[in-house]
Scaffold this motif. Structure first.
Motif, PDB file in Angstrom:
ATOM      1  N   GLY A 369      51.895 -38.072   7.309  1.00  0.00           N
ATOM      2  CA  GLY A 369      52.431 -37.596   8.569  1.00  0.00           C
ATOM      3  C   GLY A 369      53.818 -36.986   8.408  1.00  0.00           C
ATOM      4  N   ILE A 370      54.611 -37.556   7.521  1.00  0.00           N
ATOM      5  CA  ILE A 370      55.946 -37.020   7.259  1.00  0.00           C
ATOM      6  C   ILE A 370      55.851 -35.611   6.703  1.00  0.00           C
ATOM      7  CG2 ILE A 370      57.924 -37.221   5.698  1.00  0.00           C
ATOM      8  CD1 ILE A 370      57.665 -40.285   6.026  1.00  0.00           C
ATOM      9  N   LEU A 371      54.996 -35.410   5.705  1.00  0.00           N
ATOM     10  CA  LEU A 371      54.858 -34.091   5.096  1.00  0.00           C
ATOM     11  C   LEU A 371      54.395 -33.065   6.132  1.00  0.00           C
ATOM     12  CD1 LEU A 371      53.264 -35.014   1.654  1.00  0.00           C
ATOM     13  CD2 LEU A 371      55.583 -34.177   2.070  1.00  0.00           C
ATOM     14  N   ARG A 372      53.484 -33.475   7.010  1.00  0.00           N
ATOM     15  CA  ARG A 372      53.013 -32.566   8.056  1.00  0.00           C
ATOM     16  C   ARG A 372      54.137 -32.229   9.028  1.00  0.00           C
ATOM     17  NH1 ARG A 372      49.818 -35.868  10.386  1.00  0.00           N
ATOM     18  NH2 ARG A 372      51.334 -36.462  11.980  1.00  0.00           N
ATOM     19  N   ASP A 373      54.841 -33.246   9.481  1.00  0.00           N
ATOM     20  CA  ASP A 373      55.865 -33.031  10.496  1.00  0.00           C
ATOM     21  C   ASP A 373      57.111 -32.359   9.933  1.00  0.00           C
ATOM     22  OD1 ASP A 373      54.246 -34.035  12.420  1.00  0.00           O
ATOM     23  OD2 ASP A 373      55.219 -35.987  12.582  1.00  0.00           O
ATOM     24  N   MET A 374      57.345 -32.487   8.630  1.00  0.00           N
ATOM     25  CA  MET A 374      58.469 -31.765   8.040  1.00  0.00           C
ATOM     26  C   MET A 374      58.225 -30.262   8.088  1.00  0.00           C
ATOM     27  SD  MET A 374      59.706 -34.098   4.801  1.00  0.00           S
ATOM     28  CE  MET A 374      61.131 -33.071   4.449  1.00  0.00           C
ATOM     29  N   VAL A 375      56.979 -29.860   7.867  1.00  0.00           N
ATOM     30  CA  VAL A 375      56.634 -28.444   7.960  1.00  0.00           C
ATOM     31  C   VAL A 375      56.834 -27.940   9.386  1.00  0.00           C
ATOM     32  CG1 VAL A 375      54.754 -26.772   7.767  1.00  0.00           C
ATOM     33  CG2 VAL A 375      55.027 -28.539   6.025  1.00  0.00           C
ATOM     34  N   LEU A 376      56.536 -28.787  10.361  1.00  0.00           N
ATOM     35  CA  LEU A 376      56.650 -28.405  11.766  1.00  0.00           C
ATOM     36  C   LEU A 376      58.066 -28.577  12.307  1.00  0.00           C
ATOM     37  CD1 LEU A 376      53.354 -30.073  13.068  1.00  0.00           C
ATOM     38  CD2 LEU A 376      53.732 -27.657  12.520  1.00  0.00           C
ATOM     39  N   GLY A 377      58.965 -29.077  11.458  1.00  0.00           N
ATOM     40  CA  GLY A 377      60.340 -29.281  11.902  1.00  0.00           C
ATOM     41  C   GLY A 377      60.524 -30.511  12.769  1.00  0.00           C
ATOM     42  N   LYS A 378      59.573 -31.443  12.739  1.00  0.00           N
ATOM     43  CA  LYS A 378      59.650 -32.630  13.578  1.00  0.00           C
ATOM     44  C   LYS A 378      60.178 -33.849  12.838  1.00  0.00           C
ATOM     45  CE  LYS A 378      55.852 -31.241  16.636  1.00  0.00           C
ATOM     46  NZ  LYS A 378      54.521 -31.626  17.174  1.00  0.00           N
ATOM     47  N   CYS A 379      60.389 -33.712  11.538  1.00  0.00           N
ATOM     48  CA  CYS A 379      60.934 -34.802  10.731  1.00  0.00           C
ATOM     49  C   CYS A 379      62.084 -34.255   9.896  1.00  0.00           C
ATOM     50  CB  CYS A 379      59.876 -35.382   9.789  1.00  0.00           C
ATOM     51  SG  CYS A 379      58.998 -36.795  10.467  1.00  0.00           S
ATOM     52  N   ALA A 380      63.024 -35.107   9.580  1.00  0.00           N
ATOM     53  CA  ALA A 380      64.136 -34.715   8.722  1.00  0.00           C
ATOM     54  C   ALA A 380      64.424 -35.826   7.725  1.00  0.00           C
ATOM     55  CB  ALA A 380      65.381 -34.427   9.556  1.00  0.00           C
ATOM     56  N   LEU A 381      64.909 -35.435   6.554  1.00  0.00           N
ATOM     57  CA  LEU A 381      65.388 -36.409   5.588  1.00  0.00           C
ATOM     58  C   LEU A 381      66.776 -36.868   6.008  1.00  0.00           C
ATOM     59  CD1 LEU A 381      64.398 -34.584   2.264  1.00  0.00           C
ATOM     60  CD2 LEU A 381      63.093 -36.308   3.513  1.00  0.00           C
ATOM     61  N   THR A 382      67.125 -38.075   5.630  1.00  0.00           N
ATOM     62  CA  THR A 382      68.468 -38.570   5.900  1.00  0.00           C
ATOM     63  C   THR A 382      69.366 -38.288   4.700  1.00  0.00           C
ATOM     64  OG1 THR A 382      67.877 -40.767   5.080  1.00  0.00           O
ATOM     65  CG2 THR A 382      67.662 -40.376   7.437  1.00  0.00           C
ATOM     66  N   PRO A 383      70.657 -38.033   4.922  1.00  0.00           N
ATOM     67  CA  PRO A 383      71.561 -37.796   3.800  1.00  0.00           C
ATOM     68  C   PRO A 383      71.814 -39.083   3.024  1.00  0.00           C
ATOM     69  CG  PRO A 383      72.796 -37.896   5.853  1.00  0.00           C
ATOM     70  CD  PRO A 383      71.339 -37.939   6.220  1.00  0.00           C
ATOM     71  N   LEU A 384      72.358 -38.965   1.822  1.00  0.00           N
ATOM     72  CA  LEU A 384      72.748 -40.144   1.062  1.00  0.00           C
ATOM     73  C   LEU A 384      73.588 -41.064   1.943  1.00  0.00           C
ATOM     74  CD1 LEU A 384      73.735 -38.637  -2.407  1.00  0.00           C
ATOM     75  CD2 LEU A 384      71.814 -40.152  -1.928  1.00  0.00           C
ATOM     76  N   GLY A 385      73.224 -42.319   1.989  1.00  0.00           N
ATOM     77  CA  GLY A 385      73.872 -43.252   2.899  1.00  0.00           C
ATOM     78  C   GLY A 385      73.046 -43.544   4.127  1.00  0.00           C
ATOM     79  N   GLY A 386      72.014 -42.713   4.373  1.00  0.00           N
ATOM     80  CA  GLY A 386      71.101 -42.971   5.464  1.00  0.00           C
ATOM     81  C   GLY A 386      71.559 -42.415   6.805  1.00  0.00           C
ATOM     82  N   ALA A 387      70.768 -42.717   7.831  1.00  0.00           N
ATOM     83  CA  ALA A 387      71.078 -42.237   9.174  1.00  0.00           C
ATOM     84  C   ALA A 387      72.332 -42.937   9.704  1.00  0.00           C
ATOM     85  CB  ALA A 387      69.891 -42.500  10.098  1.00  0.00           C
ATOM     86  N   GLY A 388      73.098 -42.233  10.506  1.00  0.00           N
ATOM     87  CA  GLY A 388      74.304 -42.815  11.076  1.00  0.00           C
ATOM     88  C   GLY A 388      75.421 -42.955  10.052  1.00  0.00           C
ATOM     89  N   ASP A 389      76.414 -43.791  10.394  1.00  0.00           N
ATOM     90  CA  ASP A 389      77.572 -43.923   9.504  1.00  0.00           C
ATOM     91  C   ASP A 389      77.792 -45.331   8.988  1.00  0.00           C
ATOM     92  OD1 ASP A 389      78.357 -45.160  11.805  1.00  0.00           O
ATOM     93  OD2 ASP A 389      80.211 -43.996  12.077  1.00  0.00           O
ATOM     94  N   LYS A 390      76.904 -46.263   9.318  1.00  0.00           N
ATOM     95  CA  LYS A 390      77.104 -47.649   8.911  1.00  0.00           C
ATOM     96  C   LYS A 390      77.128 -47.811   7.398  1.00  0.00           C
ATOM     97  CE  LYS A 390      75.131 -49.773  13.060  1.00  0.00           C
ATOM     98  NZ  LYS A 390      76.421 -50.260  13.550  1.00  0.00           N
ATOM     99  N   MET A 391      76.307 -47.029   6.678  1.00  0.00           N
ATOM    100  CA  MET A 391      76.265 -47.107   5.223  1.00  0.00           C
ATOM    101  C   MET A 391      76.823 -45.842   4.574  1.00  0.00           C
ATOM    102  SD  MET A 391      75.128 -50.091   4.547  1.00  0.00           S
ATOM    103  CE  MET A 391      74.736 -49.943   2.800  1.00  0.00           C
ATOM    104  N   GLY A 392      77.652 -45.113   5.317  1.00  0.00           N
ATOM    105  CA  GLY A 392      78.327 -43.951   4.755  1.00  0.00           C
ATOM    106  C   GLY A 392      77.491 -42.698   4.714  1.00  0.00           C
TER     107      GLY A 392
END
Length: 527
Positions: A369-392
């Motif tokens: 589902g991730i691979l499908r939705d990434m093509v459709l622009g409905k999913c995104a990868l998180t940057p190093l440190g993950g989503a938000g700022d709790k882990m940088g």
């Protein structure tokens, strides 16, 4: 009250907000089990209505079995886990509580009479990321349920020279010149030698051949010099194969560094150029420090965002050392990258929690589902440190943006939707003109190469010799060492293992590309 955050059913993510005051439970576990089995297709939060309990002395209920756990010890462990959740609604966001829950769940999994379908294990997997904490019988059932991928030990081993030649022959059928086909196949086979399976043979068909078939990248385009000085150059790849454009640009940067100390080359209108570490080691093998980066189709969402705006954008350094291998840090600026998720799909496994976020802010693990939705622009990868700022996460976001800038600002190049590879209106593929940059610094212009290598090697050895974590594997690696370990192992075993999906890709290419059927009548894995 307590909150059970996320429950998975098959590949669907279910958000479950479960508010149940423990002194107000009156329904039987049969009703609860029926409720759980009914929400497999839901995606919205579910609030369970509560009713007064005529008997407030009842114990906390089990969501999975009519029978209570069989021993006092088991029951106490389960109660402790429930209390931990009840007292800490945001438990999964607190490292200390996460660790305590993980330890307690591991202990509970080994207790007598524990049911592997207990919702606590689902919470452990879905919310806390504890992928394989289950009772022994449940672990065995999971392994033998018939859905497991082929064991790696059972896969055929194909010689590297054989595989490189096959990939070269494939490129030749598309009209790539022999010299460039040799370079392209070398970049790909080097990834497999280093154990970077996401960027070797696994990329041949879907990234290069399929895109040439679709007419969005081209087999043999000229490499033009747009502007040049003694130490710099701007190159136009004219949408040719990045696998030969990249080596051309890195060598140009190295040649300039050998003459003037430093060489920097920016490139526009290129395409996917393989593992960035290939270019870093081109520099280290010629006595230089090397740096390279590239943008890519939008995959990473900025911190506090959900829209894919930047590529996985590796920022890759290579540094000569006195070891048998150079220091090479070659990794995406995201927690994960698309090639690794494609590898998960080939292996039939879930994507680790925290690597992907969808447009609703949900952290996803359903690989297909991730691979499908990434093509459709409905999913995104998180940057190093993950989503938000709790882990940088803002740090990875900043580095990804740095690479994007160096890949587009010199080049006046496109980014974001303009390099997504898909026309959103028609669903048809479109070209992805990527930008790269390459830096080489000649060590000898500053100090003797052997002195530099000795200094670097002593520091890296000190890192490896430093005190080990008592709970770790008993070894500390430095960048480039795992890839060297993989190379030594794979050379020792006589080549690379080829998973079944890649065997199918090889068969498809052989049976459709002109002249390959005659040269490869039977692959070793067909015997």
């Amino acid at each position: 009250a307590f909150i059970f955050g996320m429950i998975y059913n098959s590949s669907t993510i279910i958000s479950l907000a479960l508010f149940v005051p423990l002194s107000f439970i009156s329904s039987t576990e049969v009703a609860v089990n029926a409720f759980i089995s009914s929400f497999s297709s839901r995606r919205n939060p579910i609030i369970i209505p509560c009713h007064p309990n005529p008997n407030p002395t009842l114990r906390p209920f089990s969501l999975t079995s009519l029978a209570m756990t069989s021993t006092a010890t088991t029951a106490e462990l389960r109660t402790q886990l429930l209390d931990l959740l009840a007292e800490n609604p945001g438990a999964h966001q607190t490292p200390e509580i996460r660790s305590a829950f993980a330890s307690k769940l591991e202990e509970y999994s080994k207790a007598d009479g524990v049911d592997g379908s207990d919702v606590l294990f689902s919470i452990g997997s879905a919310v806390f990321g504890l992928e394989n904490v289950l009772p022994p019988a449940a672990k065995k059932a999971k392994i033998t349920n018939g859905n497991a991928p082929t064991k790696k030990d059972e896969l055929p081993i194909l010689d590297f020279d054989y595989m490189k030649q096959f990939m070269k022959e494939v490129f030749l059928t598309y009209g790539v010149t022999p010299e460039r086909a040799e370079i392209c196949s070398d970049v790909l086979i080097e990834a497999d030698k280093r154990g970077i399976d996401s960027h070797g043979l696994g990329r041949l068909k879907p990234i290069y051949c399929d895109r040439m078939d679709d007419g969005i990248l081209f087999a043999d385009r000229p490499i033009d010099v747009v502007s040049e000085s003694d130490t710099t150059a701007l190159i136009d790849g004219n949408l040719g194969l990045g696998l030969y454009i990249g080596p051309h640009c890195m060598q140009l940067a190295i040649d300039k560094a050998k003459k003037h100390g430093v060489g920097f080359v920016a490139c526009r209108n290129s395409t996917h150029y393989g593992i960035a570490g290939y270019y870093a080691t081109m520099a280290t093998s010629q006595g230089c420090v090397g740096l390279t980066g590239t943008n890519a189709r939008p995959s990473i969402a900025p911190t506090f965002g959900v829209e894919p705006m930047m590529g996985t954008n590796p920022l890759t350094w290579g540094i000569p050392t006195s070891d048998d291998f150079p220091f090479v840090i070659d990794c995406a600026t995201s927690v994960n990258q698309r090639g690794k998720i494609e590898k998960y799909a080939r292996e039939g496994v879930d994507t680790p929690r925290g690597a992907v976020i969808d447009d609703q802010g949900v952290e996803r693990t359903d690989t297909e589902g991730i691979l499908r939705d990434m093509v459709l622009g409905k999913c995104a990868l998180t940057p190093l440190g993950g989503a938000g700022d709790k882990m940088g996460g803002y740090k990875g976001y900043g580095w990804a943006a740095t690479v994007e800038l160096l890949s587009t600002a010199f080049q006046s190049g496109p980014w974001g939707e303009d390099i997504c590879g898909l026309d959103r209106a028609t669903g048809k593929p479109k070209p992805m003109p990527l930008g790269h940059f390459f830096l080489a610094i000649d060590v000898e212009k500053l100090c003797p190469l052997d002195t530099f290598q000795k200094n670097a090697g002593e520091f890296l050895q000190a890192l490896r010799d430093s005190r080990k974590a008592p709970t770790g594997p008993g070894r500390i690696w430095t960048a480039g060492e795992p890839e060297n370990d993989a190379r030594v192992e794979r050379m020792g075993q006589g080549g690379m293992k080829v998973p079944v999906p890649l065997q199918k890709n090889m068969l498809a290419l052989r049976d459709t590309r002109p002249g390959l059927k005659e040269k490869y009548e039977k692959f070793p894995f067909e015997e």
